[in-house]
Design an enzyme around this catalytic site. Sequence first.
Site, PDB file in Angstrom:
ATOM      1  N   SER A 258       0.824  -1.200   0.000  1.00  0.00           N
ATOM      2  CA  SER A 258       0.000   0.000   0.000  1.00  0.00           C
ATOM      3  C   SER A 258       0.861   1.254   0.000  1.00  0.00           C
ATOM      4  O   SER A 258       2.087   1.188   0.041  1.00  0.00           O
ATOM      5  CB  SER A 258      -0.912  -0.004   1.226  1.00  0.00           C
ATOM      6  OG  SER A 258      -0.118   0.061   2.402  1.00  0.00           O
ATOM      7  N   LYS A 259       0.184   2.365  -0.010  1.00  0.00           N
ATOM      8  CA  LYS A 259       0.844   3.673  -0.125  1.00  0.00           C
ATOM      9  C   LYS A 259       2.058   3.842   0.792  1.00  0.00           C
ATOM     10  O   LYS A 259       3.045   4.446   0.403  1.00  0.00           O
ATOM     11  CB  LYS A 259      -0.167   4.788   0.185  1.00  0.00           C
ATOM     12  CG  LYS A 259      -1.178   4.996  -0.931  1.00  0.00           C
ATOM     13  CD  LYS A 259      -0.653   5.919  -2.005  1.00  0.00           C
ATOM     14  CE  LYS A 259      -1.669   6.099  -3.137  1.00  0.00           C
ATOM     15  NZ  LYS A 259      -1.537   4.990  -4.114  1.00  0.00           N
ATOM     16  N   ARG A 260       1.951   3.301   2.001  1.00  0.00           N
ATOM     17  CA  ARG A 260       3.058   3.526   2.910  1.00  0.00           C
ATOM     18  C   ARG A 260       4.334   2.810   2.484  1.00  0.00           C
ATOM     19  O   ARG A 260       5.407   3.034   3.032  1.00  0.00           O
ATOM     20  CB  ARG A 260       2.665   3.130   4.345  1.00  0.00           C
ATOM     21  CG  ARG A 260       2.496   1.668   4.572  1.00  0.00           C
ATOM     22  CD  ARG A 260       1.564   1.366   5.725  1.00  0.00           C
ATOM     23  NE  ARG A 260       1.073   0.013   5.638  1.00  0.00           N
ATOM     24  CZ  ARG A 260       1.788  -1.063   5.984  1.00  0.00           C
ATOM     25  NH1 ARG A 260       2.998  -0.902   6.460  1.00  0.00           N
ATOM     26  NH2 ARG A 260       1.287  -2.264   5.855  1.00  0.00           N
ATOM     27  N   HIS A 261       4.233   1.928   1.493  1.00  0.00           N
ATOM     28  CA  HIS A 261       5.416   1.260   0.973  1.00  0.00           C
ATOM     29  C   HIS A 261       6.059   2.086  -0.132  1.00  0.00           C
ATOM     30  O   HIS A 261       7.008   1.646  -0.766  1.00  0.00           O
ATOM     31  CB  HIS A 261       5.062  -0.120   0.419  1.00  0.00           C
ATOM     32  CG  HIS A 261       4.533  -1.068   1.449  1.00  0.00           C
ATOM     33  ND1 HIS A 261       5.316  -1.612   2.436  1.00  0.00           N
ATOM     34  CD2 HIS A 261       3.292  -1.544   1.664  1.00  0.00           C
ATOM     35  CE1 HIS A 261       4.572  -2.406   3.205  1.00  0.00           C
ATOM     36  NE2 HIS A 261       3.337  -2.369   2.755  1.00  0.00           N
ATOM     37  N   GLY A 262       5.504   3.277  -0.392  1.00  0.00           N
ATOM     38  CA  GLY A 262       6.044   4.100  -1.459  1.00  0.00           C
ATOM     39  C   GLY A 262       5.243   3.936  -2.734  1.00  0.00           C
ATOM     40  O   GLY A 262       4.022   3.842  -2.680  1.00  0.00           O
TER      41      GLY A 262
END
Length: 490
Positions: A258-262
């Site tokens: 998800s987004k928090r992985h870049g």
Amino acid sequence: MEAISLNSKVRVRFAPSPTGTLHIGSARTALYNWLYARHHGGAFVLRIDDTDLVRSEDRHEKSIMADLRWLGLEWDEGPDVGGRHGPYRQSERLERYREAAAALLEAGHAYHCFCSEERLASLRASALAAGGAPRYDRRCLALSPAEVARRLASGEAAAVRFKVPGRDAVIDDVVRGQVAVGAAAIGDFIMIRSDGVASYNFATVVDDLDMEITHVIRGDDHLTNTAWQVQIAEALGAEPPRFAHHSMVLGADGGKLSKRHGATSVGDFRKLGYLPAAVVNYLALLSWSHGDDEVLGLGRLVEEFELERLSLSPSIFDRAKLDWLNHEHVMGLDPREHERIFASRLPAETPPPAVAALAAAFQPSLVVYGEAPALAAGVLEEPAPDRARVAGAQLQLQEARRLRAAAGDWLSPVVARDLLAAYRVWGKERGIRARELLMPLRIALTGVEHGPELPFVLAALSRSQTLRRLDAVIAGAHTGASNPTQGDAP
RNA sequence: GCCCCCAUCGUCUAGCGGCCUAGGACACCGGCCUUUCAAGCCGGCAGCACGGAUUCGAAUUCCGUUGGGGGCACCA
């Protein structure tokens, strides 16, 4: 199985919901479908699953299609290109679902449900609390036909539920073999919501059947959906398609990507300057391999890719490997194509000779095209005045002056290679070692000790730029010498 | 909680009962090349989750444990 594939043309579909951009995981699903279709000479259908009317947006549909095309995954049938089995947007097929639901209602495979969302929510909560799977309690199944008719006639909102047959669902999966989902896990789900719009699980089955989809290739997060879908297909009196559930893509921490992985969407990678061929190559390699061959173009992938060889376990998205693959693809690119892409990342006013020199300089080492502007600026931008002073201090002043004085000699050849060769000859005659000869020149020209090979730097800069930078460094060294705190070495 | 899926180096994988002293790639470490940094080339480190069972023989088969993932909506 062989006989079937000979007689019936393979038809697969990719069915995104236009509720966001194209996620890298969905792109992988699209790729597997596309590869399967191309490998078998079948059709790749793009269907837009937009039964969630409020979250679906036209701009998302457009961006998903743009991303698919960027990846090189063209479809044979779809909302924009048409086809025999259209329309290809579920929002335009609502009538068809009501029709199919009516048939199921008629045949006794479905029933109207008047339960409120509140009641359903509390039902779910108590089932969960009791340690069971939340399932509908079939209260409305017990309603008499007369009462149903009366409440319907009075305008009461009703959903249509599928009456599950109460037997295990067995999925014959192409990649996983037989998967059985117990009857207890499958409740009577809603086919048509009370607002008259079909739910995903129902619309999908109707469409896959109508569109004569032969293979449904999707993530294994759909495995339980598939259990319900095969039962609907059977209730509809049809043979369900073959299913192939591939594994999921996870983030570095093992959680859902998800987004928090870049970067997670295809658009993110496009903006960062990855080549579509590299993205596709990487996605294919995630849970699949072909001997020791790793750098594979779309053509090779079409030839070699086999669903049956997909790994069953979830795989972690590894940006480092993607980077390496991108670098491999950059190196393999036709130099003119590489220059075109490289140039597109640079300011429009960059002089053509500089573009050509820099593109050539970085093709062997570039990882992603997003680096291009900074890389180019490192050469093209005049070193900052203080940087020139520092560089001047590092430079042996004597060398720099000699360099400048000799400019008439080494700037004369037109080709940069020759320029440098001439300069080296000049240095060799004077017994100056290569490092002492070239490093001061590098610092004088770019202000820093690292950068592309000097021939490319010289080719990227104009003659006047080169002279001006040399002069600036020599002048800077003077300033440094006259400054007591600077402590310029004698 | 219940159901389903999965399990080889840090990561992606090869392996489908003896060819395994477990192979490759990325990452990492070292060397070479080199005006520098990269890139490139060469080398190194590192793994069959655990416990039973089957078998002359198990990374490979079966069962269990543990661990990870997914699902359980009038979302898709």
